[in-house]
Design a protein around this motif. Structure first.
Motif, PDB file in Angstrom:
ATOM      1  N   TYR A  60       0.857  -1.195   0.000  1.00 18.15           N
ATOM      2  CA  TYR A  60       0.000   0.000   0.000  1.00 18.15           C
ATOM      3  C   TYR A  60       0.886   1.235   0.000  1.00 18.15           C
ATOM      4  O   TYR A  60       1.427   1.628   1.024  1.00 18.15           O
ATOM      5  N   LYS A  61       1.019   1.893  -1.164  1.00 16.94           N
ATOM      6  CA  LYS A  61       1.972   2.993  -1.307  1.00 16.94           C
ATOM      7  C   LYS A  61       1.336   4.310  -1.757  1.00 16.94           C
ATOM      8  O   LYS A  61       1.992   5.337  -1.738  1.00 16.94           O
ATOM      9  N   ASN A  62       0.084   4.264  -2.245  1.00 22.98           N
ATOM     10  CA  ASN A  62      -0.567   5.526  -2.586  1.00 22.98           C
ATOM     11  C   ASN A  62      -2.076   5.366  -2.458  1.00 22.98           C
ATOM     12  O   ASN A  62      -2.597   4.245  -2.498  1.00 22.98           O
ATOM     13  N   THR A 312      16.526   4.392   3.192  1.00 24.27           N
ATOM     14  CA  THR A 312      17.007   3.056   3.543  1.00 24.27           C
ATOM     15  C   THR A 312      15.814   2.122   3.685  1.00 24.27           C
ATOM     16  O   THR A 312      14.942   2.350   4.528  1.00 24.27           O
ATOM     17  N   SER A 313      15.758   1.073   2.871  1.00 22.47           N
ATOM     18  CA  SER A 313      14.577   0.214   2.840  1.00 22.47           C
ATOM     19  C   SER A 313      14.311  -0.449   4.181  1.00 22.47           C
ATOM     20  O   SER A 313      13.163  -0.697   4.545  1.00 22.47           O
ATOM     21  N   SER A 314      15.349  -0.731   4.942  1.00 15.63           N
ATOM     22  CA  SER A 314      15.152  -1.405   6.223  1.00 15.63           C
ATOM     23  C   SER A 314      14.502  -0.499   7.255  1.00 15.63           C
ATOM     24  O   SER A 314      14.021  -0.966   8.287  1.00 15.63           O
ATOM     25  N   ALA A 315      14.470   0.814   6.992  1.00 17.34           N
ATOM     26  CA  ALA A 315      13.886   1.756   7.944  1.00 17.34           C
ATOM     27  C   ALA A 315      12.389   1.927   7.745  1.00 17.34           C
ATOM     28  O   ALA A 315      11.719   2.537   8.560  1.00 17.34           O
ATOM     29  N   GLY A 316      11.860   1.397   6.647  1.00 19.78           N
ATOM     30  CA  GLY A 316      10.433   1.522   6.400  1.00 19.78           C
ATOM     31  C   GLY A 316      10.144   1.816   4.949  1.00 19.78           C
ATOM     32  O   GLY A 316      11.047   2.072   4.150  1.00 19.78           O
ATOM     33  N   PHE A 317       8.866   1.791   4.593  1.00 13.63           N
ATOM     34  CA  PHE A 317       8.450   2.058   3.227  1.00 13.63           C
ATOM     35  C   PHE A 317       8.043   3.513   3.059  1.00 13.63           C
ATOM     36  O   PHE A 317       7.669   4.186   4.012  1.00 13.63           O
ATOM     37  N   ASN A 318       8.096   3.978   1.815  1.00  9.32           N
ATOM     38  CA  ASN A 318       7.786   5.364   1.506  1.00  9.32           C
ATOM     39  C   ASN A 318       6.462   5.457   0.753  1.00  9.32           C
ATOM     40  O   ASN A 318       6.082   4.555   0.018  1.00  9.32           O
ATOM     41  N   ASN A 319       5.793   6.583   0.923  1.00 14.11           N
ATOM     42  CA  ASN A 319       4.577   6.888   0.186  1.00 14.11           C
ATOM     43  C   ASN A 319       4.980   7.371  -1.211  1.00 14.11           C
ATOM     44  O   ASN A 319       5.711   8.352  -1.349  1.00 14.11           O
ATOM     45  N   SER A 320       4.490   6.703  -2.257  1.00 11.74           N
ATOM     46  CA  SER A 320       4.890   7.046  -3.629  1.00 11.74           C
ATOM     47  C   SER A 320       4.067   8.187  -4.220  1.00 11.74           C
ATOM     48  O   SER A 320       4.363   8.669  -5.313  1.00 11.74           O
ATOM     49  N   TRP A 321       3.035   8.628  -3.501  1.00 10.71           N
ATOM     50  CA  TRP A 321       2.088   9.596  -4.051  1.00 10.71           C
ATOM     51  C   TRP A 321       2.729  10.943  -4.353  1.00 10.71           C
ATOM     52  O   TRP A 321       2.471  11.542  -5.403  1.00 10.71           O
ATOM     53  N   GLU A 322       3.563  11.447  -3.449  1.00 12.10           N
ATOM     54  CA  GLU A 322       4.149  12.780  -3.630  1.00 12.10           C
ATOM     55  C   GLU A 322       4.907  12.859  -4.947  1.00 12.10           C
ATOM     56  O   GLU A 322       4.783  13.831  -5.702  1.00 12.10           O
ATOM     57  N   ASN A 323       5.696  11.850  -5.233  1.00 20.92           N
ATOM     58  CA  ASN A 323       6.459  11.857  -6.476  1.00 20.92           C
ATOM     59  C   ASN A 323       5.543  11.715  -7.683  1.00 20.92           C
ATOM     60  O   ASN A 323       5.760  12.345  -8.725  1.00 20.92           O
ATOM     61  N   GLN A 324       4.497  10.911  -7.562  1.00 21.61           N
ATOM     62  CA  GLN A 324       3.595  10.685  -8.692  1.00 21.61           C
ATOM     63  C   GLN A 324       2.866  11.959  -9.102  1.00 21.61           C
ATOM     64  O   GLN A 324       2.707  12.232 -10.296  1.00 21.61           O
ATOM     65  N   VAL A 325       2.423  12.754  -8.131  1.00 21.65           N
ATOM     66  CA  VAL A 325       1.589  13.907  -8.475  1.00 21.65           C
ATOM     67  C   VAL A 325       2.392  15.154  -8.815  1.00 21.65           C
ATOM     68  O   VAL A 325       1.871  16.067  -9.463  1.00 21.65           O
ATOM     69  N   SER A 437       8.671  10.135   0.576  1.00 20.55           N
ATOM     70  CA  SER A 437       7.646  10.849   1.333  1.00 20.55           C
ATOM     71  C   SER A 437       7.142  10.000   2.497  1.00 20.55           C
ATOM     72  O   SER A 437       6.963   8.788   2.369  1.00 20.55           O
ATOM     73  N   ASN A 438       6.893  10.662   3.622  1.00 23.52           N
ATOM     74  CA  ASN A 438       6.302   9.968   4.767  1.00 23.52           C
ATOM     75  C   ASN A 438       4.893  10.472   5.063  1.00 23.52           C
ATOM     76  O   ASN A 438       4.371  10.277   6.162  1.00 23.52           O
ATOM     77  N   THR A 439       4.251  11.110   4.080  1.00 27.78           N
ATOM     78  CA  THR A 439       2.875  11.564   4.266  1.00 27.78           C
ATOM     79  C   THR A 439       1.961  10.360   4.487  1.00 27.78           C
ATOM     80  O   THR A 439       2.026   9.372   3.753  1.00 27.78           O
ATOM     81  N   SER A 440       1.116  10.438   5.482  1.00 30.63           N
ATOM     82  CA  SER A 440       0.222   9.326   5.810  1.00 30.63           C
ATOM     83  C   SER A 440      -0.867   9.159   4.756  1.00 30.63           C
ATOM     84  O   SER A 440      -1.232  10.108   4.057  1.00 30.63           O
ATOM     85  N   ILE A 441      -1.384   7.945   4.652  1.00 39.33           N
ATOM     86  CA  ILE A 441      -2.595   7.682   3.878  1.00 39.33           C
ATOM     87  C   ILE A 441      -3.707   7.383   4.877  1.00 39.33           C
ATOM     88  O   ILE A 441      -3.601   6.444   5.670  1.00 39.33           O
ATOM     89  N   ILE A 442      -4.743   8.188   4.835  1.00 37.71           N
ATOM     90  CA  ILE A 442      -5.899   7.928   5.698  1.00 37.71           C
ATOM     91  C   ILE A 442      -6.880   7.092   4.887  1.00 37.71           C
ATOM     92  O   ILE A 442      -7.584   7.604   4.024  1.00 37.71           O
ATOM     93  N   GLU A 443      -6.909   5.808   5.157  1.00 40.78           N
ATOM     94  CA  GLU A 443      -7.741   4.898   4.366  1.00 40.78           C
ATOM     95  C   GLU A 443      -9.222   5.069   4.678  1.00 40.78           C
ATOM     96  O   GLU A 443     -10.074   4.879   3.814  1.00 40.78           O
ATOM     97  N   TYR A 444      -9.542   5.421   5.915  1.00 36.99           N
ATOM     98  CA  TYR A 444     -10.945   5.595   6.313  1.00 36.99           C
ATOM     99  C   TYR A 444     -11.026   6.888   7.102  1.00 36.99           C
ATOM    100  O   TYR A 444     -10.456   7.010   8.179  1.00 36.99           O
TER     101      TYR A 444
END
Length: 655
Positions: A60-62, A312-325, A437-444
């Motif tokens: 779940y990245k964007n 660093t991938s071991s530190a966590g995943f990134n939100n891909s949305w910022e780069n996409q938009v 990006s570390n912007t959160s995704i609010i799913e609900y």
């Protein structure tokens, strides 16, 4: 079971997007431990739970991505929100009817462990059993309850997506060992209604065991909560009451609509008492809710997923949305062009629909719009900051030296629209690291819960309450209260339902919700099986339409940029006191220099040919794939699809 456990345990655990950064970083390889050690130790059991989150949400990245464990854009690509991609289900050159054509999400028999729905369900069942087993006797009651609550919640989420894709599926609530001869585990498909009942039961169990808000948010924020379970019950029962699953949807006294309404109202009462609600009191607040800070309680975020800003991938995943938009001249991925359908969708500033009769002119799409419009889309001259330059802007136009000459784009922003999507983008994002990006995704969001309630009121014929709940959404962003916040005076339940669905398209745009609304209301076509919803709601079928765009193109042929730096010296800020005057400046520039020009070629194409959307009636719910039917011969195929031998399916998903 122990053999399977050791096979699974060799997976090296990496950070998931489904919980807090600290919680994610706690995931470690633990193949050196046995079952007795894992489930008798709270830290190791937490690792097991963390792996569950990883299996569920690792992709779940964007916010456009949907479906537990899969998370891709396919379903969003089948809506008016995004043009240019033609998934098989809307491709008019394809006819999908055989089991070999069905959605493969269900999974397939394999000699090795894979991350598919029933693997994830098995993990949940395993955790539930272990928390009631003597092996976990040393764990505290509070810890075991919280572990069980998360397992119930995760199992419910997985079954919900299975039902939304296939209708009724086999319900498996215990850990079963693989066997080709044990008939006791040859579980048939349950009806859709039975599946919804089990999902609700799991959600009720989760709500009873989990906290409404976790203590120590720096460690726990993003974990599943009682609030999420209670609100998810509203979403689940709303889906069950909708035409896709409810033949009786047009009956105002339908028990399914009543149950969905009660679930929504219960959720509103309990969540508001716990501190949840609409975030902020204006459109600026509305636009900033996704980046209010990680590990910090956000009253609107019922289900939230957090990310790392580390490369660093071991530190966590990134939100891909910022780069996409972000557009090309921001050093972004090029931007997500807004379709004309979306630009022409949002209300006017008064809340009225953008029609010619109400004064809307699509050439000047940026004039006099709903405050959310200016936070959802970026257009020429509009302020869209980055770290170190809060007043940065860009422009979207093009020019060419002759009819057949080479086209040039300002800033190399080669978009199919004079506007791109900016919603949930951080105006303080670092342009050197949009990918991290570390912007959160609010799913609900709490706003969705209020719209669920509004829809149930509309379907049960309570038009006044439906309009009141739409008004709550609109009041928050500053739409005037006149004329019911622009909704007008509705006289039928069909008008009220359509008004709620319209509001969902605006409020929840680009959040991965549109396809599910289209699907459950069966809006691609207008058939007897759907109860002719399209006609009754006063809509046009989506089938036969195309996602469209256009350019702002220089009126005259020219070798050079038609605008000077002085022409572009416009800063459009929707929070400024002279905002209207700024828009007037942009309008004057357009009228002097540009013309609205069709795209060079159709946005929606298959093999170079323009196509229109064609979603067949049997696609609303997929049949079971041949990989499943070939090894599970007792499973019934869905109506509208052929089974493994080519015979017509008989499973009715509306039961």
């Amino acid at each position: 079971m122990k053999k399977l456990f050791y096979i699974l345990a060799v997976v090296v655990l990496i950070a998931s997007s489904g919980c807090s950064k600290q919680f994610l970083e706690d995931m470690q390889p633990y193949n050196q431990y046995g079952e007795d050690q894992i489930f008798s130790n709270e830290e190791l059991t937490e690792w097991y739970i963390a792996r569950l989150y990883n299996y569920y949400f690792v992709s779940y990245k964007n916010p456009l991505q949907t479906v537990i464990g899969l998370y891709n854009n396919d379903r969003s690509n089948m809506t008016e929100e995004i043009g240019g991609t033609i998934p098989n289900y809307i491709n008019p050159t394809k006819t999908l009817i055989n089991a070999s054509d069905a959605d493969g999400y269900y999974g397939k028999t394999s000699s090795s462990v894979s991350n598919n729905p029933y693997t994830r369900i098995r993990f949940c069942n395993d955790l539930l059993e272990k928390m009631n087993d003597p092996v976990s006797a040393s764990l505290s009651t509070e810890f075991k309850n919280e572990a069980r609550g998360q397992a119930y919640m995760l199992r419910a989420l997985q079954y919900f997506d299975l039902v939304r894709i296939y209708g009724g599926v086999p319900i498996v609530l215990t850990v079963e060992n693989n066997s080709t001869t044990d008939v006791s585990i040859q579980t048939p498909r349950s009806t859709s209604s039975e599946c919804f009942a089990q999902i609700v039961k799991d959600l009720d169990s989760a709500a009873a065991l989990l906290p409404m808000i976790w203590d120590a948010p720096s460690d726990n924020y993003g974990k599943m909560t009682a609030a999420a379970a209670i609100a998810m019950k509203s979403r689940v029962l709303l889906t069950a009451a909708s035409p896709l699953f409810n033949k009786d949807w047009d009956n105002q006294g339908s028990d399914k609509w009543k149950a969905a309404l009660q679930a929504g109202l219960d959720a509103e009462t309990k969540l508001s008492a716990a501190g949840y609600g609409l975030y902020g009191s204006n459109a600026k607040d509305w636009s900033e809710m996704a980046f209010t800070g990680n590990a910090k309680f956000n009253k609107e975020a019922i289900m939230v997923f957090q990310f790392s800003n580390s490369s660093t991938s071991s530190a966590g995943f990134n939100n891909s949305w910022e780069n996409q938009v972000r557009p090309t001249d921001y050093d972004g991925g090029g931007g997500l062009s807004a379709t004309k359908q979306m630009l022409d969708l949002f209300p006017l500033a008064s809340g009225k629909r953008p029609t010619l009769a109400n004064g809307y002119v699509d050439t000047f799409f940026f004039e006099n719009r709903d405050p959310r419009f200016y936070r959802t889309f970026e257009f020429s001259g509009e302020k869209w900051g980055i770290k170190g330059n809060e007043n940065k802007t860009t422009w979207f136009y093009r020019w060419k030296p002759s009819e057949d000459g080479k086209v040039s784009y300002y800033g190399n922003n080669q978009t199919n629209s004079p506007a791109i999507v900016r919603k949930n983008s951080n105006p303080d994002a670092d342009s050197t690291s949009f990918n991290y990006s570390n912007t959160s995704i609010i799913e609900y969001r709490y706003a969705e819960l209020l719209l669920n309630i509004a829809e149930c009121y509309a379907a049960t014929g309570d038009i006044n309450h439906a309009v009141q709940y739409i008004g709550k959404i609109r009041a928050r962003v500053g739409i005037p209260a006149d004329n019911n916040y622009g909704v007008g005076n509705l006289t039928t339940k069909y008008q009220a339902i359509e008004a709620v669905l319209y509001e969902r398209r605006v409020e929840l745009a680009y959040e991965g919700k549109r396809f599910w609304d289209v699907q459950r209301w069966m809006l691609y076509d207008n058939t007897d099986r759907s109860g002719n919803t399209v006609q009754k709601l006063g809509l046009n079928p989506i089938n036969g339409t195309e996602r469209d765009g256009y350019y702002w193109q220089a009126k005259d042929f020219t070798d050079t940029d038609p605008l000077t730096a002085a022409d572009r010296n416009i800063l459009i800020d929707p929070d400024a006191s002279d905002f209207k005057a700024q828009l007037d400046q942009l309008k004057a520039v357009y009228e002097k220099h540009f013309v609205m020009t069709p795209l060079d070629k159709a946005w929606d194409q298959v093999n170079g040919a323009a196509v229109s959307i064609d979603f067949r009636p049997n696609y609303y719910l997929s049949g079971l794939p041949s990989s499943v039917l070939s090894t599970n011969g007792w499973l019934e195929q869905t109506i509208g699809w052929n089974d493994y031998s080519g015979a017509a399916g008989t499973f009715d998903y509306q039961k």
